[in-house]
Design a protein around this motif. Structure first.
Motif, PDB file in Angstrom:
ATOM      1  N   PHE A 438      24.494  28.574  39.283  1.00 19.55           N
ATOM      2  CA  PHE A 438      22.629  28.563  39.081  1.00 19.55           C
ATOM      3  C   PHE A 438      22.057  27.794  38.356  1.00 19.55           C
ATOM      4  CE2 PHE A 438      19.659  31.620  36.530  1.00 19.55           C
ATOM      5  CZ  PHE A 438      18.857  32.000  37.435  1.00 19.55           C
ATOM      6  N   ALA A 439      22.969  27.006  37.046  1.00 18.78           N
ATOM      7  CA  ALA A 439      22.301  25.967  36.737  1.00 18.78           C
ATOM      8  C   ALA A 439      21.649  24.450  37.448  1.00 18.78           C
ATOM      9  CB  ALA A 439      23.494  24.886  35.736  1.00 18.78           C
ATOM     10  N   SER A 440      22.651  24.208  38.240  1.00 23.02           N
ATOM     11  CA  SER A 440      22.402  23.107  39.825  1.00 23.02           C
ATOM     12  C   SER A 440      20.729  24.130  39.685  1.00 23.02           C
ATOM     13  CB  SER A 440      23.505  23.249  40.487  1.00 23.02           C
ATOM     14  OG  SER A 440      22.594  22.112  41.010  1.00 23.02           O
ATOM     15  N   GLY A 441      20.815  25.185  39.992  1.00 25.11           N
ATOM     16  CA  GLY A 441      19.557  25.650  41.093  1.00 25.11           C
ATOM     17  C   GLY A 441      18.461  25.310  39.316  1.00 25.11           C
ATOM     18  N   ILE A 442      18.596  25.471  38.699  1.00 30.51           N
ATOM     19  CA  ILE A 442      17.375  25.258  37.586  1.00 30.51           C
ATOM     20  C   ILE A 442      17.029  24.204  37.850  1.00 30.51           C
ATOM     21  CG2 ILE A 442      17.257  25.830  34.864  1.00 30.51           C
ATOM     22  CD1 ILE A 442      18.497  27.746  35.130  1.00 30.51           C
ATOM     23  N   SER A 443      18.133  23.213  37.092  1.00 33.85           N
ATOM     24  CA  SER A 443      18.195  21.664  37.559  1.00 33.85           C
ATOM     25  C   SER A 443      17.350  20.938  38.158  1.00 33.85           C
ATOM     26  CB  SER A 443      19.369  20.933  36.895  1.00 33.85           C
ATOM     27  OG  SER A 443      20.006  20.987  37.879  1.00 33.85           O
ATOM     28  N   LEU A 444      17.115  21.381  39.639  1.00 30.10           N
ATOM     29  CA  LEU A 444      16.976  20.802  40.654  1.00 30.10           C
ATOM     30  C   LEU A 444      14.899  21.146  40.457  1.00 30.10           C
ATOM     31  CD1 LEU A 444      19.767  20.929  43.079  1.00 30.10           C
ATOM     32  CD2 LEU A 444      18.624  18.566  42.649  1.00 30.10           C
ATOM     33  N   GLY A 445      15.215  22.306  40.765  1.00 29.54           N
ATOM     34  CA  GLY A 445      13.865  23.033  40.987  1.00 29.54           C
ATOM     35  C   GLY A 445      12.670  22.560  40.276  1.00 29.54           C
ATOM     36  N   VAL A 446      13.573  22.583  38.840  1.00 27.44           N
ATOM     37  CA  VAL A 446      12.477  22.112  37.083  1.00 27.44           C
ATOM     38  C   VAL A 446      12.130  21.044  37.455  1.00 27.44           C
ATOM     39  CG1 VAL A 446      12.052  21.431  34.999  1.00 27.44           C
ATOM     40  CG2 VAL A 446      12.792  24.079  36.104  1.00 27.44           C
ATOM     41  N   SER A 447      13.373  20.087  38.942  1.00 27.99           N
ATOM     42  CA  SER A 447      13.290  18.955  38.262  1.00 27.99           C
ATOM     43  C   SER A 447      12.482  18.674  39.585  1.00 27.99           C
ATOM     44  CB  SER A 447      13.987  17.941  39.086  1.00 27.99           C
ATOM     45  OG  SER A 447      15.963  18.315  37.959  1.00 27.99           O
ATOM     46  N   THR A 448      12.336  19.118  40.383  1.00 25.26           N
ATOM     47  CA  THR A 448      10.973  18.919  41.910  1.00 25.26           C
ATOM     48  C   THR A 448       9.680  19.160  41.622  1.00 25.26           C
ATOM     49  OG1 THR A 448      12.740  19.546  43.255  1.00 25.26           O
ATOM     50  CG2 THR A 448      10.916  18.927  44.110  1.00 25.26           C
ATOM     51  N   LEU A 449       9.465  20.740  40.553  1.00 25.40           N
ATOM     52  CA  LEU A 449       8.189  21.065  39.909  1.00 25.40           C
ATOM     53  C   LEU A 449       7.719  19.664  39.036  1.00 25.40           C
ATOM     54  CD1 LEU A 449       8.669  24.545  39.981  1.00 25.40           C
ATOM     55  CD2 LEU A 449       7.481  23.041  40.906  1.00 25.40           C
ATOM     56  N   SER A 450       8.533  19.442  37.910  1.00 25.00           N
ATOM     57  CA  SER A 450       8.194  18.351  37.050  1.00 25.00           C
ATOM     58  C   SER A 450       7.356  17.392  37.929  1.00 25.00           C
ATOM     59  CB  SER A 450       9.106  17.833  36.513  1.00 25.00           C
ATOM     60  OG  SER A 450       9.741  19.210  35.304  1.00 25.00           O
ATOM     61  N   LEU A 451       8.481  16.683  38.829  1.00 26.55           N
ATOM     62  CA  LEU A 451       7.626  15.288  39.543  1.00 26.55           C
ATOM     63  C   LEU A 451       6.497  15.513  40.002  1.00 26.55           C
ATOM     64  CD1 LEU A 451      11.369  14.060  41.301  1.00 26.55           C
ATOM     65  CD2 LEU A 451       9.792  13.338  39.043  1.00 26.55           C
ATOM     66  N   ASP A 452       5.899  17.040  40.486  1.00 26.28           N
ATOM     67  CA  ASP A 452       4.903  17.622  41.561  1.00 26.28           C
ATOM     68  C   ASP A 452       3.872  17.637  40.118  1.00 26.28           C
ATOM     69  OD1 ASP A 452       2.941  17.836  43.129  1.00 26.28           O
ATOM     70  OD2 ASP A 452       3.708  20.515  43.106  1.00 26.28           O
ATOM     71  N   PHE A 453       4.191  18.070  39.168  1.00 28.49           N
ATOM     72  CA  PHE A 453       2.963  17.838  37.514  1.00 28.49           C
ATOM     73  C   PHE A 453       2.523  16.271  37.797  1.00 28.49           C
ATOM     74  CE2 PHE A 453       4.600  22.409  36.986  1.00 28.49           C
ATOM     75  CZ  PHE A 453       3.941  23.215  37.962  1.00 28.49           C
ATOM     76  N   ALA A 454       4.036  15.380  37.910  1.00 27.85           N
ATOM     77  CA  ALA A 454       3.673  14.365  36.969  1.00 27.85           C
ATOM     78  C   ALA A 454       2.714  13.488  38.137  1.00 27.85           C
ATOM     79  CB  ALA A 454       4.838  13.756  36.899  1.00 27.85           C
ATOM     80  N   GLY A 455       2.705  13.867  39.406  1.00 27.67           N
ATOM     81  CA  GLY A 455       1.697  13.628  40.481  1.00 27.67           C
ATOM     82  C   GLY A 455       3.013  12.690  41.640  1.00 27.67           C
ATOM     83  N   TYR A 456       3.727  13.048  41.949  1.00 29.01           N
ATOM     84  CA  TYR A 456       4.783  12.571  42.927  1.00 29.01           C
ATOM     85  C   TYR A 456       4.411  11.742  44.147  1.00 29.01           C
ATOM     86  CZ  TYR A 456       8.484  11.247  45.758  1.00 29.01           C
ATOM     87  OH  TYR A 456       9.368  10.542  46.611  1.00 29.01           O
TER      88      TYR A 456
END
Length: 527
Positions: A438-456
């Motif tokens: 579950f922690a892995s899912g949170i880390s991957l989901g948050v990571s990708t969303l963060s990159l999306d917000f940053a303008g990847y």
């Protein structure tokens, strides 16, 4: 005549006593050797841990960049896929753990049928994760479906395999030794998964796209890659997609071979369960396990430290490719980390035996902090990056070995405190796997969303400064904070070496009493 009869009776009694004594000695030797594992047994058991780590490393290191740059999904869609798969995987763990604990014993054991039956479908679904379907609409559902199916089948393999530690022997020293073998092979499995996926894909790495329109106006400062392969038009995106499928096919073959070796070389010992009683129900088991203080503290502590390393794992390929500018070398950097971790496992096994598991946890996990800081401080120096990553692999080895080495101690402590319950081993292991996934899912989901917000920018040769800052936070800042939180929780973990050895002694006495009762019955039947 009476004298002769007395001598004959004495002789018969003497022979009977010798026979009974000889049988008792044989039984004692049988029980003494019953819980010992041969080197072959330990190696076969350890090989069974490779499929999970090979596939997990390939998915952990490469699935994010595959979805973004190869399948060319929007970062928000990739985030949904990664989180959905991991969250679903986490939810299946307690269910599978309960079903495994209620499974009847067969001639293959209780755990082994799950491992054998789940393998064929698992490799098929894994292969289809790395296939890009020939349609655009609904592509997200393709990846969610096969990712969730694979994670479910992988759970049906991994939860029984993890709980198998408690069934191959009742001897704590033998379990620790088998765990060390297992961790060595599992780290080698991570190394193998990284090497197979990285090297095959690295040979067919499609060039980035120089998408600067509308980008330079808003971002005047950006990092250019060293050694871009834009001029190499012989490698296309289709070549990269084919390379991912070839790599997944190789992984599938290894998965099946490892399952065959495990099932052929390991036998479950029903006697290793030790204390005899009726198994608890699902909800009673959950309540007892989750309400048990030492287990909760151990799981919560390692939950935060595992989340730290998962953030590093999930974003390191992107960090090396874009922030450090090593697009053509990131797979080799990952390989160096895993080689170092593989070599360090025997050292940490010696360290925890010599200084205790709790001390090893503090030293091993904390040793990662300086290297997490250094890796974001270096400025595009490939040699220094290799050196830093090699030493960081030593900490990775500790993070992999220690949780699985300490879980059996908590299970033993629970048995001592709750002597009238049994059948809970799989629940302990499944809930630990549940929290880490579950922690892995949170880390991957948050990571990708963060990159999306940053303008990847998908497959872009240049990324905004906000993306570089986000990647630095994901591989360094956030993991360091999580490590300190985890170790602070772990400070309250109550099972030290004295208590652990005391539990081993108590459980051994219980087993000896049960063996004595069984031996007495067997000797009486022989007489």
């Amino acid at each position: 005549m009476a004298k002769g009869e007395g001598a004959e009776q004495y002789s018969n009694a003497s022979l009977l006593n010798k026979s009974v004594s000889s049988d008792a000695v044989k039984l004692a030797k049988k029980h003494e050797g019953k819980h010992k594992l041969s080197v072959c047994n330990k190696i076969c058991y350890a090989i069974g841990g490779a499929p999970y780590q090979i596939t997990a490393s390939a998915l952990g290191f490469f699935l994010q960049i595959y979805l973004l740059d190869v399948a060319q999904l929007n970062p928000s869609y990739a985030s949904i896929i990664l989180f959905s798969g991991r969250a679903w995987d986490a939810l299946t763990d307690p269910t599978v753990g309960f079903l495994v604990s209620r499974s009847p014993w067969t001639r293959f054991g209780r755990m082994m049928p799950w491992i054998i039956l789940s393998t064929p479908l698992a490799v098929i679904s894994y292969f289809l994760i790395w296939y890009v379907p020939p349609f655009e609409d609904g592509k997200i559902f393709w990846y969610i479906f096969f990712y969730c199916i694979f994670q479910t089948l992988q759970t049906c393999f991994h939860v029984p395999y993890s709980a198998l530690t408690m069934f191959i022997t009742s001897e704590q020293k033998e379990r620790d030794s088998a765990t060390a073998y297992r961790m060595t092979v599992e780290v080698f499995g991570i190394l193998l998964g990284t090497a197979i996926q990285g090297q095959i894909v690295g040979m067919a790495n499609a060039p980035c796209l120089n998408r600067t329109e509308g980008f330079m106006a808003n971002h005047t400062n950006f990092t250019a890659f060293a050694g871009q392969n834009e001029s190499d038009h012989s490698i296309t995106l289709q070549h990269t997609r084919d390379a991912y499928m070839i790599a997944s096919g190789v992984v599938c073959v290894i998965y099946v071979l490892c399952a065959v070796v495990l099932s052929a070389g390991v036998r479950e010992q029903r006697e290793a369960v030790g204390i005899r009683s009726k198994p608890v129900s699902f909800f009673e088991g959950i309540k007892m396990v989750m309400g048990y203080g030492p287990y909760a503290k151990l799981v919560m502590g390692f939950l935060f430290t595992s989340l730290a390393f998962m953030l590093l794992e999930g974003n390191f390929a992107l960090f090396c490719s874009y922030t450090l500018g090593f697009r053509d070398d990131f797979q080799n950097i990952l390989l160096v980390i895993m080689i170092s971790a593989t070599l360090a496992i025997p050292f940490w096994q010696w360290f925890l035996t010599r200084f205790g598991k709790k001390t090893a946890t503090y030293v091993g996990i904390l040793s990662a902090v300086p290297f997490m800081i250094l890796v974001v401080s270096i400025k595009g120096n490939l040699i220094v990056t290799y050196v830093v990553c090699f030493f960081s692999g030593v900490a990775v080895a500790a993070a992999l070995l220690l949780p699985w080495s300490m879980l059996p101690d908590v299970v033993d402590d629970f048995k001592v405190q709750n002597p009238n319950t049994t059948g809970h081993e799989a629940i302990f292991y499944s809930f630990y796997v549940f929290f880490t996934k579950f922690a892995s899912g949170i880390s991957l989901g948050v990571s990708t969303l963060s990159l999306d917000f940053a303008g990847y920018v998908t497959r872009g040769c240049h990324q905004p400064d906000e993306v570089h800052l986000t990647l630095k936070m994901l591989v360094s800042g956030a993991p360091v904070i999580l490590i300190f939180i985890g170790l602070a929780i772990f400070y309250t973990y109550p099972i030290n070496e004295k208590r652990r050895k005391g539990n081993c002694k108590i459980l051994q006495e219980i087993r000896n009493d049960e063996d004595s009762e069984s031996d007495s019955t067997e000797v009486t039947n022989m007489i």
